[in-house]
Scaffold this active site. Structure first.
Site, short mmCIF file in Angstrom:
data_model
loop_
_atom_site.label_atom_id
_atom_site.label_comp_id
_atom_site.label_asym_id
_atom_site.label_seq_id
_atom_site.Cartn_x
_atom_site.Cartn_y
_atom_site.Cartn_z
N GLN A 172 13.10 16.00 -17.09
CA GLN A 172 11.98 16.60 -17.80
C GLN A 172 12.29 16.84 -19.28
O GLN A 172 11.79 17.79 -19.88
CB GLN A 172 11.58 17.91 -17.12
CG GLN A 172 11.11 17.70 -15.69
CD GLN A 172 10.81 19.00 -14.98
OE1 GLN A 172 10.73 20.07 -15.59
NE2 GLN A 172 10.62 18.92 -13.67
N CYS A 173 13.07 15.97 -19.86
CA CYS A 173 13.49 16.08 -21.26
C CYS A 173 12.65 15.12 -22.10
O CYS A 173 12.21 14.07 -21.61
CB CYS A 173 14.98 15.70 -21.34
SG CYS A 173 15.67 15.66 -23.01
N GLY A 174 12.45 15.45 -23.35
CA GLY A 174 11.75 14.55 -24.26
C GLY A 174 12.48 13.25 -24.48
O GLY A 174 11.89 12.26 -24.93
#
Length: 180
Positions: free
Chosen positions: A50-52
């Site tokens: 769920q990281c950019g």
């Protein structure tokens, strides 16, 4: 007692000459010695779903593996939830997410800490071998370490370095012979 334990950890890392002396747990919880990568070039990376940086890193790591696997490249992915809680899932869900969304199946290992008192021995070793800019701590998800065919950490790449920008270093590591 704590001071003597620290000395033992420090001295054991000082005596270690490659990542091959380290055992980690795979995504199913089984012990796996990194010696399984002997003779291979390895990218070790802390990952999060769920990281950019997730989309670009998983996409490009897959492209690199597709391009160079036949020459000896492998990717070892270590889920980590220490940065903004961006990897809350279990290993089974992480593997499914990566396979479904990116059609990518790196060697996935058990979720770990990369910093702090509970940091994985692997990451303690990696940071000792290739410190960071200003501080040695891992600063975010998708910090990448390149390991040569002999198990030596040859380069560290920050989270914002795109995997495609590692090609020159990967090719150099692949071109170098193993001295096993």
């Amino acid at each position: 007692m704590l001071a003597s334990a620290r000395r033992f950890v420090s001295s054991s890392f000082a005596a270690m000459s490659s990542v091959y002396g380290i055992t980690v747990k795979d995504a199913q919880g089984k012990d796996t010695n990194l010696e399984k990568y002997k003779g291979k070039v390895l990218i070790i990376v802390n990952v999060a779903s769920q990281c950019g940086l997730t989309n670009s890193n998983y996409t490009q790591l897959k492209e690199l593996l597709d391009q160079y696997k036949d020459q000896g490249l492998e990717v070892a992915a270590f889920p980590c939830n220490q940065f903004g809680g961006q990897e809350p899932s279990c290993e089974i869900d992480i593997a499914s997410f990566v396979a479904d969304k990116f059609k990518f199946e790196p060697d996935l290992f058990q979720k770990i800490d990369v910093n702090g008192d509970n940091a994985s021995p692997l990451y303690k070793y990696l940071k000792k071998e290739k410190g960071g800019t200003l501080i040695d701590a891992i600063k975010w998800n998708f910090t990448k370490f390149l390991v040569d065919r002999n198990g030596n950490v040859v380069k560290r790449f920050g989270p914002t370095t795109e995997p495609k920008d590692m090609k020159k270093d990967i090719e150099a590591a692949l071109a170098a012979p193993a001295k096993l």
